[in-house]
Design an enzyme around this catalytic site. Structure first.
Site, PDB file in Angstrom:
ATOM      1  N   GLU A  26       0.814  -1.222   0.000  1.00 49.59           N
ATOM      2  CA  GLU A  26       0.000   0.000   0.000  1.00 49.59           C
ATOM      3  C   GLU A  26       0.848   1.274   0.000  1.00 49.59           C
ATOM      4  OE1 GLU A  26      -3.665  -0.317   2.572  1.00 49.59           O
ATOM      5  OE2 GLU A  26      -2.554  -2.038   3.315  1.00 49.59           O
ATOM      6  N   SER A 154      -6.560  -2.788   2.209  1.00 49.76           N
ATOM      7  CA  SER A 154      -7.007  -2.152   0.956  1.00 49.76           C
ATOM      8  C   SER A 154      -7.517  -3.136  -0.095  1.00 49.76           C
ATOM      9  CB  SER A 154      -5.882  -1.306   0.351  1.00 49.76           C
ATOM     10  OG  SER A 154      -5.655  -0.172   1.131  1.00 49.76           O
ATOM     11  N   TYR A 224      -9.624   4.096  -4.303  1.00 52.06           N
ATOM     12  CA  TYR A 224      -8.647   5.185  -4.327  1.00 52.06           C
ATOM     13  C   TYR A 224      -8.566   5.977  -5.622  1.00 52.06           C
ATOM     14  CZ  TYR A 224      -7.017   2.808  -0.156  1.00 52.06           C
ATOM     15  OH  TYR A 224      -6.951   2.232   1.083  1.00 52.06           O
ATOM     16  N   ARG A 263     -10.575   2.956  12.173  1.00 51.05           N
ATOM     17  CA  ARG A 263     -11.816   2.969  11.391  1.00 51.05           C
ATOM     18  C   ARG A 263     -12.256   1.529  11.160  1.00 51.05           C
ATOM     19  NH1 ARG A 263     -10.498   3.590   6.174  1.00 51.05           N
ATOM     20  NH2 ARG A 263     -11.556   1.647   5.679  1.00 51.05           N
ATOM     21  N   ASP A 265     -14.864  -1.397   9.469  1.00 50.01           N
ATOM     22  CA  ASP A 265     -15.729  -1.660   8.319  1.00 50.01           C
ATOM     23  C   ASP A 265     -16.816  -2.640   8.742  1.00 50.01           C
ATOM     24  OD1 ASP A 265     -14.038  -0.063   6.835  1.00 50.01           O
ATOM     25  OD2 ASP A 265     -12.830  -1.741   6.119  1.00 50.01           O
ATOM     26  N   GLU A 279     -13.484  -5.755   9.734  1.00 47.63           N
ATOM     27  CA  GLU A 279     -12.107  -5.535  10.196  1.00 47.63           C
ATOM     28  C   GLU A 279     -12.002  -4.124  10.756  1.00 47.63           C
ATOM     29  OE1 GLU A 279      -9.090  -4.612   6.985  1.00 47.63           O
ATOM     30  OE2 GLU A 279     -10.617  -5.574   5.750  1.00 47.63           O
ATOM     31  N   ASN A 281      -9.203  -0.845  10.827  1.00 45.99           N
ATOM     32  CA  ASN A 281      -7.976  -0.271  10.266  1.00 45.99           C
ATOM     33  C   ASN A 281      -7.379   0.674  11.297  1.00 45.99           C
ATOM     34  OD1 ASN A 281      -8.340  -1.147   7.299  1.00 45.99           O
ATOM     35  ND2 ASN A 281     -10.292  -0.215   7.839  1.00 45.99           N
ATOM     36  N   GLY A 285      -6.668   5.548   5.871  1.00 46.97           N
ATOM     37  CA  GLY A 285      -6.239   6.464   4.814  1.00 46.97           C
ATOM     38  C   GLY A 285      -6.589   7.907   5.133  1.00 46.97           C
TER      39      GLY A 285
END
Length: 326
Positions: A26, A154, A224, A263, A265, A279, A281, A285
């Site tokens: 990433e 990602s 992205y 964050r 999901d 999951e 993070n 981002g």
């Protein structure tokens, strides 16, 4: 909440390294995140500098007198506890969760084991080590099924499989990134994400974002590099659904021992509107397409103040012992 990042003595933050780039798959996204954070911090008068661990030795952070680090690295060697451990040894406070929480959250299988033990909802899964085991997982979990590396981010290396014939290719792709391959039950329904800021009892969820990707395919490209994905914040979900998502996300964050920011999901199953944690993070981002800034904006927190507030929360897992005087 709209005061987040506003009452901060910028000078007290000292000399700041924005860690960006790195060696993970990433890297490209991390360079975009870090560049955005660096620009935001400089605009607020922070003595901030870019630092790419793929090009420089982390020991230079100590030699050059950095007081704290904003971690804008994603994936391996950035949000998996390794750089956090190095910064602990150097005694330089850093943003985001500590060594153990970062390491666990990067490992989707370990995360799911803990969440399930704690009674938090997460899709059923199997850990597989071959194409044959992947086919057996498809029989057990049903189609469609998600096949992905356990410790990558990602959506890298991820495949949605419908038939036994697709299992081999999906397994080979995921195993290219990680010997541990996760097969996960697919939850059909609304895709959402929800940031958390703060630590311990002070941890609180920001507004939920509902994601509508082209043909429901929220992959690396649609995350992205395209403008076709729609993000709804406010989410447009019923108030009780939004409240429940925010509640379980804060529990998921605390259960793993996260701090600072992260964050999560979540999928909402269409059949019964039950939310499932996918999951978390721990170094989300911060690009122009990123979701934590979008959620913060919905409650009046600017990108610049978000960056400042996260930076001010930089900490170490271990209290530093006082230096003994000779």
């Amino acid at each position: 909440m709209s005061s987040f990042g506003t009452q901060i003595d910028v000078k007290a933050l000292g000399k700041v390294a924005v860690l960006l780039g790195g060696r993970s798959a990433e890297r490209e996204v991390s360079l975009m995140s870090g560049t955005g954070v660096l620009k935001a911090l400089l605009s607020q008068g922070v003595d901030a500098h870019a630092f790419d661990p793929a090009e420089r030795d982390l020991g230079e952070l100590k030699k050059e007198g950095f007081d704290r680090c904003f971690i804008a690295l994603h994936g391996r060697y950035g949000e998996d506890g390794t750089v956090q451990g190095a910064l602990e040894l150097l005694g330089i406070p850093y943003t985001g969760p500590g060594v153990m929480a970062s390491s666990i959250a990067m490992d989707k299988i370990m995360t799911k084991r803990i969440w399930r033990f704690e009674g938090l909802p997460t899709p059923d899964w199997r850990l597989v080590a071959s194409a044959g085991e992947t086919r057996a997982a498809l029989q057990a979990l049903g189609a469609p099924m998600i096949v992905k590396p356990s410790r990558e981010g990602s959506t890298i290396g991820l495949t949605k499989v419908w038939t036994a014939e697709e299992c081999e290719q999906a397994y080979v792709l995921a195993s290219r990134y990680d010997p541990e391959v996760l097969c996960e039950e697919f939850i059909e329904g609304d895709e959402t994400t929800c940031p958390v800021l703060g630590t311990g009892e002070g941890a609180h969820a920001l507004p939920v974002i509902r994601i509508v990707a082209p043909e429901g395919n929220y992959d690396y490209q649609n995350k992205y590099f395209t403008d076709d994905t729609q993000y709804h914040c406010p989410s447009g979900l019923p108030a009780e659904e939004e409240a429940e998502i925010r509640r379980i996300v804060v529990r998921a964050f605390r259960t793993l021992g996260c701090r600072g920011w992260s964050r999560a999901d979540i999928m909402i199953r269409a059949s019964d509107r039950k939310p499932f944690l996918l999951e978390i993070n721990t170094s989300p981002g911060m690009t122009g397409h990123s979701l934590v800034p979008m959620s913060a904006r919905a409650i009046g927190v600017s990108y610049e103040n978000l960056c400042l507030g996260i930076l001010a929360s930089a900490a170490l897992d271990a209290a530093q012992p006082e230096q003994e005087h000779a």
